[in-house]
Design an enzyme around this catalytic site. Structure first.
Site, mmCIF file in Angstrom:
data_model
loop_
_atom_site.group_PDB
_atom_site.id
_atom_site.type_symbol
_atom_site.label_atom_id
_atom_site.label_comp_id
_atom_site.label_asym_id
_atom_site.label_seq_id
_atom_site.Cartn_x
_atom_site.Cartn_y
_atom_site.Cartn_z
ATOM 1 N N CYS A 71 0.854 -1.193 0.000
ATOM 2 C CA CYS A 71 0.000 0.000 0.000
ATOM 3 C C CYS A 71 0.888 1.241 0.000
ATOM 4 C CB CYS A 71 -0.895 -0.004 1.235
ATOM 5 S SG CYS A 71 -1.786 1.538 1.456
ATOM 6 N N CYS A 154 -8.183 2.531 -0.378
ATOM 7 C CA CYS A 154 -7.681 1.830 0.794
ATOM 8 C C CYS A 154 -7.776 0.357 0.482
ATOM 9 C CB CYS A 154 -8.528 2.177 2.008
ATOM 10 S SG CYS A 154 -8.248 1.066 3.385
ATOM 11 N N GLN A 279 -20.667 -5.455 12.275
ATOM 12 C CA GLN A 279 -19.266 -5.865 12.116
ATOM 13 C C GLN A 279 -18.743 -5.466 10.736
ATOM 14 O OE1 GLN A 279 -17.052 -6.901 14.093
ATOM 15 N NE2 GLN A 279 -18.028 -7.914 15.817
ATOM 16 N N TYR A 307 -25.140 -6.491 24.771
ATOM 17 C CA TYR A 307 -24.411 -5.669 23.789
ATOM 18 C C TYR A 307 -24.698 -6.230 22.384
ATOM 19 C CZ TYR A 307 -21.672 -4.581 28.012
ATOM 20 O OH TYR A 307 -21.270 -4.234 29.275
ATOM 21 N N GLU A 328 -29.160 -3.660 24.174
ATOM 22 C CA GLU A 328 -28.250 -2.764 23.449
ATOM 23 C C GLU A 328 -28.609 -1.320 23.799
ATOM 24 O OE1 GLU A 328 -25.647 -2.618 21.101
ATOM 25 O OE2 GLU A 328 -26.108 -0.471 20.967
ATOM 26 N N ASP A 376 -20.863 -9.240 24.355
ATOM 27 C CA ASP A 376 -20.000 -8.782 23.260
ATOM 28 C C ASP A 376 -19.750 -7.283 23.454
ATOM 29 O OD1 ASP A 376 -18.649 -8.324 20.902
ATOM 30 O OD2 ASP A 376 -20.337 -8.781 19.582
ATOM 31 N N CYS A 404 -13.392 -7.758 21.714
ATOM 32 C CA CYS A 404 -12.540 -7.091 20.717
ATOM 33 C C CYS A 404 -11.283 -6.544 21.359
ATOM 34 C CB CYS A 404 -13.319 -6.003 19.992
ATOM 35 S SG CYS A 404 -14.090 -4.812 21.090
HETATM 36 N N1 SAH Z 1 -23.034 -8.040 19.216
HETATM 37 C C1 SAH Z 1 -23.100 -7.009 18.206
HETATM 38 C C2 SAH Z 1 -22.483 -5.672 18.615
HETATM 39 C C3 SAH Z 1 -21.156 -5.696 19.295
HETATM 40 S S1 SAH Z 1 -20.344 -4.148 19.437
HETATM 41 C C4 SAH Z 1 -22.501 -7.514 16.903
HETATM 42 O O1 SAH Z 1 -21.831 -8.526 16.884
HETATM 43 O O2 SAH Z 1 -22.705 -6.866 15.869
HETATM 44 C C5 SAH Z 1 -20.751 -3.605 21.028
HETATM 45 C C6 SAH Z 1 -22.145 -3.011 21.152
HETATM 46 O O3 SAH Z 1 -22.337 -2.607 22.506
HETATM 47 C C7 SAH Z 1 -22.393 -1.774 20.293
HETATM 48 O O4 SAH Z 1 -23.548 -1.977 19.531
HETATM 49 C C8 SAH Z 1 -22.617 -0.655 21.324
HETATM 50 O O5 SAH Z 1 -23.562 0.300 20.909
HETATM 51 C C9 SAH Z 1 -23.118 -1.438 22.507
HETATM 52 N N2 SAH Z 1 -22.924 -0.821 23.834
HETATM 53 C C10 SAH Z 1 -21.927 -0.013 24.248
HETATM 54 N N3 SAH Z 1 -22.049 0.278 25.544
HETATM 55 C C11 SAH Z 1 -23.161 -0.362 25.985
HETATM 56 C C12 SAH Z 1 -23.816 -0.467 27.248
HETATM 57 N N4 SAH Z 1 -23.337 0.169 28.321
HETATM 58 N N5 SAH Z 1 -24.914 -1.228 27.333
HETATM 59 C C13 SAH Z 1 -25.408 -1.875 26.252
HETATM 60 N N6 SAH Z 1 -24.830 -1.819 25.033
HETATM 61 C C14 SAH Z 1 -23.732 -1.074 24.898
#
Ligand code: SAH
Length: 448
Positions: A71, A154, A279, A307, A328, A376, A404
């Site tokens: 790149c 990119c 994702q 989450y 969420e 998550d 993550c």
């Molecule tokens: N499981 C989903 C999202 C994971 S990312 C997937 O795989 O696509 C983490 C997520 O947590 C995000 O959507 C974010 O908005 C949410 N989040 C962040 N802080 C939070 C909280 N205090 N309570 C609930 N959700 C939350």
């Protein structure tokens, strides 16, 4: 050792941010864009009490994992950190990083499963957020900085994104909409934000603006339509008038389409709105969700998905499970999750908008006793309060932790271990090849 010194350095390890690390006079020296085994002359840029930072002055001999970067802007852009080493080497580094965290921070002596990757190291991202430069062109932020490196291509993104960026930049030059200037907080157009649903090909283009409207919006829409045809499903304004690093506000205005795109994930059609988390590597997310399902064994079970974003993990298990409850904090993501459930004929899923720790307490008061809890969380991991509610009130037999950030995962594994949840297996997933990020899915079981 002091600033501007030139020192000899052997790189022996990698940092979590993807810098090489060598030791000099007992101090760890971090040098970006190096590889394990490199013998270097390094110029010291900064010395702190516990470490130092430097840059390559000269490469005396190359580490084995090195390869030619593919790149042009790699040396300047803050996105990728591993384009100069082979992908095999990168996977080893990521596996090691997860294993080290689990051992050193988590205090658990267990090797990880083999890292999962589809080895697609280009064009995997379905999302781009380009900052707009003062001349109206777009680019990427330099490492640890808000200096814009001009570039509309990119290697991580699909080809359409650079064509959209070019159309956008031309429109910026010719439409009279002023770019936003971060230092002064003046100007209008802040970011160009693009999303593509990789399976359906649907594309969303979002302009983040420091105002209420743009001029000549229709010409931009027409130009995008001419390029993308029916793939263009949404053109959206995001109104962000705050002087902040946060890219998106929660206010969206539709200019074209109804503001959504749809993708397929694990056989479920998912609605995605601009504000919902989705994702960025769809194909690998599917693999990760399959592993989460293998660990969760949801057949006939009640599953809480904390989450949950747009509900993707829970929805991927809804057909087998008895009941899914997703939690969420972003309202638009919850709306997406509910609509996706409905459109897919899923009637055993409930979605709650709120903070995970608080919603978990409310569910505990409702006397919900899940068999499986999936978490998550974002990089900061789970709060102790939430881990307490999970282990003391929900007491599920199975806990699946999707992470993550290996460091906060390991911290939480230690807390969970003390709360009676034992790590059984964990698998690193490379959803972000060439960048420093690595995901992990961990299986924990309640101690008998
Ligand atoms: N499981 C989903 C999202 C994971 S990312 C997937 O795989 O696509 C983490 C997520 O947590 C995000 O959507 C974010 O908005 C949410 N989040 C962040 N802080 C939070 C909280 N205090 N309570 C609930 N959700 C939350």
């Amino acid at each position: 050792m002091k600033k501007n010194d030139i020192i000899p350095l052997s790189i022996t390890a990698m940092s979590s941010e993807g810098s090489g690390i060598g030791r000099y006079e007992g101090l760890a020296v971090f040098v970006p864009q190096t590889a394990i085994g490199d013998e270097l002359k390094v110029k010291i840029l900064k010395v702190k009490s516990n470490c130092a930072f430097g840059k390559i002055e000269d490469i005396l001999s190359y580490g084995e994992g090195r390869c030619e970067p593919d790149c042009e802007v790699f040396s300047k852009c803050g996105g990728c950190v591993y384009r100069h080493i082979s992908y095999d080497e990168e996977q080893k580094i990521k596996t090691q990083r997860v294993a080290d965290a689990v051992k050193r921070i988590g205090g658990i002596d267990m090797p990880p499963e083999e890292i999962v990757s589809d080895k697609k190291i280009k064009g995997y991202r379905n999302k781009a957020q380009y900052p707009v430069a003062q001349n109206g062109s777009v680019g990427f932020f330099a490492n640890h900085s808000h200096r814009i490196i001009p570039s509309d291509t990119c290697a991580l993104q699909p080809d359409e994104f650079s064509r959209i960026a070019q159309i956008f930049s031309y429109w910026m030059y010719t439409s009279g909409n002023p770019p936003y200037i971060e230092e002064t907080g003046r100007g209008l157009v802040r970011h160009l934000y693009i999303r593509k649903a990789m399976v359906t090909g649907e594309i969303m283009v979002c302009l983040v603006i420091n105002g209420d409207k743009v001029v000549a919006a229709q010409r931009l829409i027409d130009d995008l339509k001419a390029e993308l045809g029916d793939s263009l499903k949404a053109v959206v304004l995001n109104i962000n008038k705050k002087k902040t690093n946060v890219i998106l506000s929660n206010e969206c205005v539709n200019l074209y389409g109804d503001g959504y795109i749809y993708d397929y994930l694990c056989g479920v059609k998912i609605r995605i709105s601009p504000l919902s988390f989705y994702q960025v590597n769809r194909d690998m997310a599917e693999r990760l969700y399959e592993k989460a399902k293998e660990y969760a064994k949801p057949k006939g079970k009640t599953v809480i998905d904390l989450y949950c974003g747009a509900g993707t993990i829970g929805l991927s298990m809804a057909k087998e499970a008895k009941k899914i409850i997703g939690v969420e904090i972003i309202p638009e993501a919850i709306e997406d999750a509910k609509l996706s459930a409905e459109k897919n004929g899923i009637d055993n899923a409930e979605f709650i908008c709120g903070d995970a720790a608080e919603a978990a307490k409310t569910l505990a008061v409702r006397n919900i006793k899940p068999d499986v809890v999936i978490v998550d969380p974002p990089r900061k991991g789970c709060s102790e309060e939430l881990l307490n509610t999970i282990s003391k009130d929900f007491c599920p037999e199975t806990l699946v932790y999707v992470s993550c950030d290996p460091a906060t995962l390991a911290r939480d594994l230690k807390i969970l271990d003390n709360l009676g949840y034992k790590l059984k297996e964990y698998t690193p997933f490379d959803l972000f090849p060439r960048t420093a990020h690595v995901e992990t899915v961990a299986l924990l079981k309640r101690e008998a």
